[in-house]
Each structure stands twice: as C-alpha cells, then as structure tokens.
Scaffold this active site. Structure first.
Site, mmCIF file in Angstrom:
data_model
loop_
_atom_site.group_PDB
_atom_site.id
_atom_site.type_symbol
_atom_site.label_atom_id
_atom_site.label_comp_id
_atom_site.label_asym_id
_atom_site.label_seq_id
_atom_site.Cartn_x
_atom_site.Cartn_y
_atom_site.Cartn_z
ATOM 1 C CG ASP A 205 -1.616 1.367 1.342
ATOM 2 O OD1 ASP A 205 -2.415 1.672 0.440
ATOM 3 O OD2 ASP A 205 -1.333 2.116 2.277
ATOM 4 N NE ARG B 135 -4.250 5.628 -5.216
ATOM 5 C CZ ARG B 135 -4.911 5.611 -4.057
ATOM 6 N NH1 ARG B 135 -4.543 4.769 -3.091
ATOM 7 N NH2 ARG B 135 -5.917 6.416 -3.863
ATOM 8 C CB SER C 162 -5.237 2.896 0.220
ATOM 9 O OG SER C 162 -4.246 3.513 1.009
#
Lengths: 438, 438
Positions: free
Chosen positions: A164, A171, A186
């Site tokens: 994550d 991201r 997430s």
C-alpha cells in the site's frame, strides 16, 4: 500457473474488464517483486482510476496489499479489539478521545494513525505536541501497551501492508489518488493488518473533507463496509458533517488540549457528540453492548468519572510522553502570539468553511503541503464563533495562534472569508448525516 | 514560464481536459530531459488513451516529438520530395515498387521505413533479402542517393524524432498502443522529420490490418490528413482493402521478387493497381500532374518501359546490394523446401484471411513477435489461389516455403483455415475503399 503478462493485465482493465483475484494478486506480487516496473503499475492505476474496480477486485486488491507484509496478531490482548478510521477533516481530534474512552469501557483499541497532509490534520502530529510522546515504537511494545493500558496510538510501520505504501507513493505522483476503490483498498489493507474484531469508519463529508457531497461520501462508506466484509472484517461507519471545523480548535497542541477537555467530561458539544456516536458503534461491534443506549450511557459515565482521562494519561506515559498535560494543558507548547480575526460586520455566522481554515492553519505552520515537511505544534486557530452564533462588528471571529504577527497578518483576509455572516441563521444540519451498518 | 507540474498535466488529461500546445511541449521536453519519469509519462499515456486527444493536442504532440530530434532538409535534392506511409498489412510490397516508380517520373522519394512486427511485414526486411542491401546508412549518404538516384529506402535513424521512439517503447509495454491520436502523432512526427512536399498514406482496412473496419480506418485516415495539415504538411491518403493478402506472396525474398515483377511491368493485378493508385496521389501532391489520368499514364509507361525497374536497380546498387536480382530473381535467397497446402474440398475461394496467413508466415520464420528477433529472408507463403478462383479437391491453395517439412506441417491446418471455400463466389470488393484528400 504461468505468471500473467503485465501488459495483458493493463489492457484488460483499460478495456473495462474485471481482473480475477489471482490476477490482482499477480499484479501486486509482481510489483513488489520487481517484475512489474513503476511505469506498468502507473498505467494500470490510471486505467483502474478511469475504468473503476468492482467490489471483487477491490477485495482482492485489499487482500493482496495486506498480504504483502506482516500482520499484527496481538495474541496477548484478551479484550476484543476495535479501531476507528477517519477519512480526514479539519479540527478532528476524535481519535485522541476515542482510543482511551473505548479502552476505559473494556475494549482494546490498537490504533494505527497517520499524519496531516494538505488542509487536513493528522492524529500523530497532535500526539507529538505532547512533550516526549513517541509514535514510532516497535510491534512488541505496541502490543504490550495495548494489553496493559487498553489502547495505543502509533504511526504506520514498515512491516504492515508495504505494498500500500509503494502503491500510494506512485498514485501520489501520477494523478491517481482520488479513486474510491483505490482509497478503499488502501485504507482497509492497512487496517486489516491489525487483526481486529471490528473497524468503525468516520467518512467525512463537506468542504473540509475529501468527499464534498453526501452521494460520494455514501459511495465511499458503503464500499468500505462491503469490501471490509468481503475481506472478513466487521465494519460499520458514520457519515459526518465536515463543512465547518470540528470543535473550536485547529492546530496540533490546541486540538490536543481540546481533546483533553472532552476526556475530562467537557469540551465542545460537536466533538463530544461525534466521540459518543463513534464510541457507540465501536462498543457494539466489539460485542460489549447490543443497544446504542446502554453503550452511550457507559461512554458518558467514563467521561464524567475521569476514567477516560486517566486512560489517556496512562497511554501518554507508556509512550514516553508527559502525562501531566492531562491535568495541566498549559504544559503543551503555546504560540508566542495571538492575533484576532475581527468581523467586518455584525450578524449571524451562517457557515464556517473548514477547507479555507484548514489552509490558513497550514499557512501558519500547523500543517504541511508535502509529506516530508515538519509542523509547528504550537500554532493554529481558535474559533471564537461557531455557526449559528451572533457576532458584533469588530468582535473576533477567531484567534490566530502564530509565531509572529507578520505571519498571521497575511492570513487575516483568508481567515475572515471562511466565515459567512448574514442576517438570518442558516438551517442547522445534524452532525451525523448517515449511519452505515452491516 | 514556470514548468507545469507533471501531475497537473496528468490530472487535466485524466479529467478529459485538453492540454495547451505549450503543455504538450513541456510534457515531451520534460520526458526527454529526464524531469518526467517513465511512470508519469505512462500514466499520462493511459489517460490520453482513454480520454483521447483532440486535433490541436495531436498536432502539438506531433510537433513536440518532431522537434525532439533533427530534421533532414535534403537541400541538394532539386526535385519535389514525396513519401508514402502504410499502416501495415500482409503481403504489402507497394513501397518497393513505388519509390523507384515515382522517382522514374521525376519526383524524389526519400523513404524511411520500418520492420515487420506481429502478423505484418516490413519494407526493411524485404529489402534486406537482397544480398548486400544496407538499410542503415548515414544522413549524408541518404541525401546523396536521393539526389542522384531519385529514391532511397532506409531505416529510422536515432536522430529523427527520438521522442517518438521513447514514447512508443513505453506504449508498447503499457497497453497504450492502439490509440488513433497517439498513432497519428507517432507516424507523422517521423515522416515530418524529412522535409517533404507531400505525404501519401495507405490506411489498410480489414483482418490483416490494424484497423478492422471502414469506420475506424476512415477516422485514422482523416485525423492523419488533418493533423498533417495542422503541422504544415500536405497529406493525402487511400483506405485500401486488407482482408486478403496483397498479391500472391508473403515473406521477404518472395515479396521482393514479386515487387520486381511489378516493376518490370507484370505482377499480380492487385499489387499493380495499388501501386498505380498511390503513385497517382504522390505525383499529384508533388505538383507534377493535376489530373489523375495523366499521372496514371506516366506511371504505366515507366513500368512498361523498364525505367522503374532500372531505377530500382540503381537504388539497390547505391545501397551496396546485388542489383542483378532485378534481372534474375533466383539470386534472392530461396527456401529449401516447398510444401503444398491442399484443399480439402472443391469449390470457389470466397475469402483468404490475411491475418491468419500473416501468423503462419511469422511461424515459418518470415516475421517476428518481438522487435529484436531476426527473420529468415527465404521462407514464406505463395498463394496458388486468390479470392474468386476455383479450386479442385486436393489441389494446392498455397505453398509454404520453409526450412523443413516438419516446420511447415504444423502450419498446414492454420494455413488451410485461412481459405474459405464455398459454392458461390463472394461479391468482389474494390481495392480502394476510400480516398481522403485535402
């Protein structure tokens, strides 16, 4: 099974297909193992952002990221374990109150929190305003504190859901943050790494929140609950108002002091109410109470009796912090200067914009724009007026707690504009906009 | 002007916005300069794939990739300069005929070609079937050959549109190849790097082509013409049938031999027709003829008179190749074995699938699946039957030219299935499906 070709996984998502759980797992394992480079993962993330992920894919992504690291079993903790996660807001000090309050009611709260970013604050920054408080401790000490005190609040560790962390970092620099399924995976992958009996979500809604309207907040909350359940986690959630800041303080030490007020049975009505509502869900998920009324009575008693405050003091002490702050909040860092934000006209405060005040707070030094920036624990904003209150001309709407008058002066305009003053009172909205239970 | 933040450029495209020309330029310059890493570029490419690029963005992308490298001015070439580009097909040897044919009509053809990939063939591989032919020569020698012979066919150089090469390499591994605007910018940025007076496009349509249907072929052709014009290039194009292979040969030496037949005034009717149609457009764009009839007459004369073949021989010699192949195609590499593909039933050949035969040709060794694989110049397929012809049971539909009978035998089934045999003749379709002119 042959490893799927990364391009095939990208093309399938690009064309709107749903990846099988094994394909999602191969994607994350390939990414963590170095077989899938950043540029393929970011193309997949953009395809997922624009095409969406269905519930099954989101469950698979959550589980794959969860499995990328260790899990915390906390075997020595006998009590049921419940955590709370907020999607982030302005002036939200609920975690600081909830962990000790719920612990005082017999439920363990092993809480893994984050830092503030942008206009939103973070629980770790608020705790670090307490002299000596260590948010980075190892897993064994975390388990011992939860077992002995009933609650502990720490930062994310390297061991929990490392996928994550890597996916989020990618991201963040590829314009793929604001995707509901990616956000859900997430949040849950990190929370599920601590084996919990229940997880309560506080999905904020309004200008100060990530979700600006009720429809998108509901979509996020429902997906969180469904995906959590799909991954074997009991989840319940509230959608709560985040148009105005919560309570009367924004800024780390100021908010910690306000949280202590609540723990001692006082504090602003909205913070207290939010803490009780979330606490009720936590006690219910833990199986301590079936009825909200009984849970609420126990929580109120723990606030009145001092049990919650005492639990907080023990947690602070266990983390190396100065627990005397609980009896004397003047031990917290205080800003050198206080500058009033006078109203330009008299009238009724119709609204206070949480987002705008969040940005003023960041500008004063209480928050950060980039993840690696330090924060000043002392600075922030104290609201003198909340929505619905009357203000006279030149009377302070708020006080800016700042390092220098000069640093505050440029924020007077933005701070003032956050307050909408009119002739009529705006219709009060409830704090809890919706409840999402299993 | 401050450099735009790459994330802002990604988010703008992700949300369906159109980037300004300066933003597109900043993207390509940042990518080539190392400020924008692959993972941000691939996220942008996926957003562009799914959201599309408008005409202005495609022009800007074309020009930005063009400006990433050098341009070839070919100042010493006096004649007007025209090139042709095909979107790729099976059995398409038109470039080998067109460059010398059009040069024989007084127009310079500085042609930069590619290699085969997947089921489609490439002009460079076909030329390299000629012993000694060098496709990699420097820009000065290229210019000298074009000035002296009137035509030269070479491979892409490192200096021309290097951004296109890097962007394409990234698209190839991130599932972002099949985007019409990205394809248009890629084609045109390379072609515009040679300062041309006209560019003729052959957009293939059908099973053997990238565009399977007329609507998408038209969309590609029209955007190529419009974006070309937007970038200051005169462009015209044909949409031509690529359901069946072009001519009777697939494979490098086999196709070169067939191209020589056409240059000597013979060859299959469809190849000859395509070459004449494209040649007419090239002569018109160059300003040599205003009317198609006059252009076609001159082209036909150059084929009949031997002028085109002679020009081809001079080009081959100038590239170090054995120009005697023009008079004696048996000097080209020949496969050791020939294996017939017998028909299982008698009837009329209704269709021949170019895509399927393209794959058989790759399997025999004539093509490649990955860009770094070598090809065997000798192997391939010779069609014995074309659509509309009658076949008796056990009569050969085609011959597989192969290294070993074993390698051909596994291809007999796929090769046979490419031929659809029925009782009735299917309606013949024209070779040229549409003409797109300025």
């Amino acid at each position: 099974m042959a490893r799927p070709n990364p391009v095939q996984l990208i093309v399938k998502k690009r064309d709107g297909g749903a990846l099988a759980p094994g394909q999602i797992r191969a994607l994350i394992e390939g990414f963590m193992g170095g077989d899938i480079p950043d540029y393929q993962m970011s193309a997949w993330l953009m395809a997922a952002f624009l095409r969406g992920l269905d519930e099954g894919e989101t469950v698979a992504l959550t589980e794959a990221m969860l499995r990328s690291g260790k899990t915390l079993r906390l075997a020595s903790v006998q009590a049921p374990k419940v955590d709370k996660h907020s999607t982030g807001g302005v002036g939200d000090k609920a975690s600081l109150c909830l962990a000790p309050l719920v612990a005082a009611c017999g439920v363990a709260v092993p809480m893994i929190s984050g830092r503030g970013l942008g206009h939103t604050g973070g629980t770790l920054d608020k705790l670090e305003a307490i002299p000596g408080y260590q948010v980075r401790i190892d897993a064994r000490r975390f388990e011992r504190i939860v077992a002995e005190v009933g609650c502990s609040i720490i930062g994310q560790t390297q061991q929990l859901a490392p996928a994550d962390r890597r996916v989020y970092a990618l991201r963040d620099v590829t314009g793929t943050v604001e995707s509901i399924p990616l956000i859900v995976a997430s949040i849950l992958s990190k929370k599920l790494a601590t084996r919990l009996d229940g997880l309560v979500l506080d999905v904020k809604c309004g200008s100060g929140a990530f979700m600006k309207d009720l429809a998108s907040a509901r979509a996020l909350a429902r997906l969180l609950v469904r995906v959590g359940r799909g991954a074997g986690q009991r989840v319940a959630g509230l959608i709560t108002d985040m148009r105005a800041p919560l309570g009367c303080t924004i800024g780390n030490a100021l908010e910690t002091a306000e949280a202590i007020e609540v723990l001692r049975g006082g504090g602003p009505q909205d913070v207290r109410e939010l803490v009780l509502e979330l606490g009720v869900l936590m006690l219910k998920l833990a199986g301590v109470h079936k009825r909200a009324g009984a849970a609420r009575s126990q929580l109120s008693r723990a606030l009145r009796s001092g049990a919650a405050a005492e639990r907080f003091a023990r947690m602070v002490a266990a983390h190396g912090g100065d627990c005397r702050v609980v009896d004397d909040v003047t031990r917290l860092p205080r800003a050198r200067q206080r500058v009033p934000v006078p109203a330009l006209r008299s009238g009724l405060v119709r609204s206070v914009d949480a987002f705008e005040l969040g940005l003023v707070s960041v500008a004063l030094g209480a928050g950060r724009v980039r993840a690696d920036q330090p924060v000043d624990p002392a600075v922030g904003i104290v609201l003198a007026k909340k929505p619905g209150e009357h203000v006279a001309r030149a009377e302070p709407l708020a006080w800016l707690h700042c390092r220098s008058v000069a640093s505050a002066r440029v924020q007077l305009g933005p701070a003032r504009r956050a307050f909408e003053i009119g002739r009529r009172r705006s219709k009060p909205e409830p704090l809890v906009l919706d409840t999402i239970e299993e």
